[in-house]
Design a protein around this motif. Structure first.
Motif, PDB file in Angstrom:
ATOM      1  N   TYR A  67     -82.068-116.022 -31.114  1.00 47.86           N
ATOM      2  CA  TYR A  67     -80.906-115.132 -31.152  1.00 47.86           C
ATOM      3  C   TYR A  67     -79.616-115.893 -30.886  1.00 47.86           C
ATOM      4  N   VAL A  68     -78.513-115.255 -31.282  1.00 51.93           N
ATOM      5  CA  VAL A  68     -77.174-115.711 -30.929  1.00 51.93           C
ATOM      6  C   VAL A  68     -76.503-114.554 -30.201  1.00 51.93           C
ATOM      7  N   LYS A  69     -76.101-114.792 -28.962  1.00 55.80           N
ATOM      8  CA  LYS A  69     -75.422-113.761 -28.176  1.00 55.80           C
ATOM      9  C   LYS A  69     -73.924-113.971 -28.306  1.00 55.80           C
ATOM     10  N   VAL A  70     -73.227-112.956 -28.817  1.00 50.00           N
ATOM     11  CA  VAL A  70     -71.781-113.031 -28.985  1.00 50.00           C
ATOM     12  C   VAL A  70     -71.087-112.327 -27.826  1.00 50.00           C
ATOM     13  N   ALA A  71     -69.804-112.539 -27.678  1.00 47.01           N
ATOM     14  CA  ALA A  71     -69.047-112.007 -26.550  1.00 47.01           C
ATOM     15  C   ALA A  71     -68.455-110.625 -26.830  1.00 47.01           C
ATOM     16  N   TYR A  72     -68.862-109.983 -27.915  1.00 47.40           N
ATOM     17  CA  TYR A  72     -68.263-108.705 -28.321  1.00 47.40           C
ATOM     18  C   TYR A  72     -69.327-107.615 -28.363  1.00 47.40           C
ATOM     19  N   ASP A  73     -68.943-106.404 -27.916  1.00 44.80           N
ATOM     20  CA  ASP A  73     -69.865-105.279 -27.899  1.00 44.80           C
ATOM     21  C   ASP A  73     -70.243-104.830 -29.301  1.00 44.80           C
ATOM     22  N   LYS A  74     -71.444-104.313 -29.412  1.00 42.81           N
ATOM     23  CA  LYS A  74     -71.992-103.852 -30.684  1.00 42.81           C
ATOM     24  C   LYS A  74     -71.074-102.851 -31.379  1.00 42.81           C
ATOM     25  N   ALA A  75     -70.525-101.904 -30.642  1.00 38.05           N
ATOM     26  CA  ALA A  75     -69.667-100.873 -31.245  1.00 38.05           C
ATOM     27  C   ALA A  75     -68.409-101.493 -31.856  1.00 38.05           C
ATOM     28  N   LEU A  76     -67.807-102.458 -31.181  1.00 39.57           N
ATOM     29  CA  LEU A  76     -66.621-103.128 -31.703  1.00 39.57           C
ATOM     30  C   LEU A  76     -66.959-103.903 -32.976  1.00 39.57           C
ATOM     31  N   VAL A  77     -68.074-104.613 -32.951  1.00 35.65           N
ATOM     32  CA  VAL A  77     -68.490-105.408 -34.109  1.00 35.65           C
ATOM     33  C   VAL A  77     -68.739-104.510 -35.311  1.00 35.65           C
ATOM     34  N   LYS A  78     -69.447-103.417 -35.112  1.00 35.22           N
ATOM     35  CA  LYS A  78     -69.791-102.546 -36.239  1.00 35.22           C
ATOM     36  C   LYS A  78     -68.571-101.856 -36.844  1.00 35.22           C
ATOM     37  N   ASP A  79     -67.466-101.777 -36.096  1.00 36.67           N
ATOM     38  CA  ASP A  79     -66.229-101.177 -36.621  1.00 36.67           C
ATOM     39  C   ASP A  79     -65.330-102.196 -37.319  1.00 36.67           C
ATOM     40  N   CYS A  80     -65.737-103.456 -37.334  1.00 34.30           N
ATOM     41  CA  CYS A  80     -64.944-104.507 -37.966  1.00 34.30           C
ATOM     42  C   CYS A  80     -64.881-104.283 -39.477  1.00 34.30           C
ATOM     43  N   PRO A  81     -63.776-104.676 -40.120  1.00 34.49           N
ATOM     44  CA  PRO A  81     -63.746-104.611 -41.587  1.00 34.49           C
ATOM     45  C   PRO A  81     -64.964-105.336 -42.155  1.00 34.49           C
ATOM     46  N   ALA A  82     -65.583-104.751 -43.169  1.00 31.66           N
ATOM     47  CA  ALA A  82     -66.837-105.268 -43.705  1.00 31.66           C
ATOM     48  C   ALA A  82     -66.719-105.600 -45.189  1.00 31.66           C
ATOM     49  N   ILE A  83     -67.671-106.389 -45.649  1.00 34.33           N
ATOM     50  CA  ILE A  83     -67.798-106.691 -47.072  1.00 34.33           C
ATOM     51  C   ILE A  83     -69.232-106.387 -47.491  1.00 34.33           C
ATOM     52  N   GLY A  84     -69.461-106.254 -48.783  1.00 35.01           N
ATOM     53  CA  GLY A  84     -70.811-106.066 -49.296  1.00 35.01           C
ATOM     54  C   GLY A  84     -71.618-107.342 -49.159  1.00 35.01           C
ATOM     55  N   THR A  85     -72.925-107.235 -49.233  1.00 38.67           N
ATOM     56  CA  THR A  85     -73.784-108.402 -49.028  1.00 38.67           C
ATOM     57  C   THR A  85     -73.617-109.461 -50.115  1.00 38.67           C
ATOM     58  N   ASP A  86     -73.082-109.101 -51.263  1.00 42.71           N
ATOM     59  CA  ASP A  86     -72.843-110.077 -52.336  1.00 42.71           C
ATOM     60  C   ASP A  86     -71.356-110.353 -52.539  1.00 42.71           C
ATOM     61  N   ASP A  87     -70.515-109.881 -51.621  1.00 44.88           N
ATOM     62  CA  ASP A  87     -69.070-110.006 -51.774  1.00 44.88           C
ATOM     63  C   ASP A  87     -68.512-111.187 -50.980  1.00 44.88           C
ATOM     64  N   VAL A  88     -67.267-111.494 -51.272  1.00 42.87           N
ATOM     65  CA  VAL A  88     -66.509-112.516 -50.552  1.00 42.87           C
ATOM     66  C   VAL A  88     -65.314-111.813 -49.925  1.00 42.87           C
ATOM     67  N   LEU A  89     -64.965-112.216 -48.715  1.00 41.23           N
ATOM     68  CA  LEU A  89     -63.808-111.628 -48.042  1.00 41.23           C
ATOM     69  C   LEU A  89     -62.542-112.011 -48.800  1.00 41.23           C
ATOM     70  N   PRO A  90     -61.813-111.028 -49.347  1.00 44.04           N
ATOM     71  CA  PRO A  90     -60.565-111.357 -50.033  1.00 44.04           C
ATOM     72  C   PRO A  90     -59.570-111.987 -49.054  1.00 44.04           C
ATOM     73  N   ALA A  91     -58.813-112.955 -49.526  1.00 41.69           N
ATOM     74  CA  ALA A  91     -57.856-113.664 -48.670  1.00 41.69           C
ATOM     75  C   ALA A  91     -56.894-112.701 -47.992  1.00 41.69           C
ATOM     76  N   GLU A  92     -56.470-111.658 -48.708  1.00 42.47           N
ATOM     77  CA  GLU A  92     -55.507-110.716 -48.130  1.00 42.47           C
ATOM     78  C   GLU A  92     -56.115-109.841 -47.033  1.00 42.47           C
ATOM     79  N   ASP A  93     -57.453-109.806 -46.912  1.00 49.93           N
ATOM     80  CA  ASP A  93     -58.121-109.002 -45.878  1.00 49.93           C
ATOM     81  C   ASP A  93     -58.503-109.825 -44.647  1.00 49.93           C
ATOM     82  N   GLU A  94     -58.341-111.132 -44.730  1.00 49.38           N
ATOM     83  CA  GLU A  94     -58.756-112.008 -43.645  1.00 49.38           C
ATOM     84  C   GLU A  94     -58.019-111.700 -42.330  1.00 49.38           C
TER      85      GLU A  94
END
Length: 118
Positions: A67-94
């Protein structure tokens, strides 16, 4: 600091929050383009038929057996802007990803991205 070669070995392993709650599985590593150091990972979350990828910063992350333990709560992470599994994060959304975690965003002088997938 977690080395990028090391963290890539943990692809598909669990990502957990500080309380040990499973967030999802590690999908990819993103490095800071100015330092080439690991900065964020994408984590696959969601239902089996509706997976998406969310970004999680690696500052304060700890690698354990399987496992990798991150410093952020699950609820905060799940509310982060997301992309599809085959997508790339657009530069303007970074910048929105950084803002979600209250992190400063510094694109390059010519507008280059701050994150690059490795």
């Amino acid at each position: 600091m977690i080395e990028s070669a090391d963290i890539r070995e943990w692809r598909t392993h669990d990502v957990v929050d500080p309380g040990g709650h499973r967030i999802g599985s590690l999908e990819a590593v993103y490095v800071d383009t100015t330092s080439d150091e690991p900065a964020m990972v994408t984590v696959q979350v969601g239902l089996p038929t509706r997976h998406r990828l969310v970004f999680v910063p690696l500052d304060g992350a700890v690698v354990g057996p399987g496992y990798v333990k991150v410093a952020y709560d699950k609820a905060l992470v799940k509310d982060c802007p997301a992309i599809g599994t085959d997508d790339v994060l657009p530069a303007e959304d970074e910048e929105a990803v950084f803002r979600h975690y209250d992190l400063s965003y510094q694109p390059g002088a010519a507008g280059e991205r701050q994150l690059a997938r490795r």
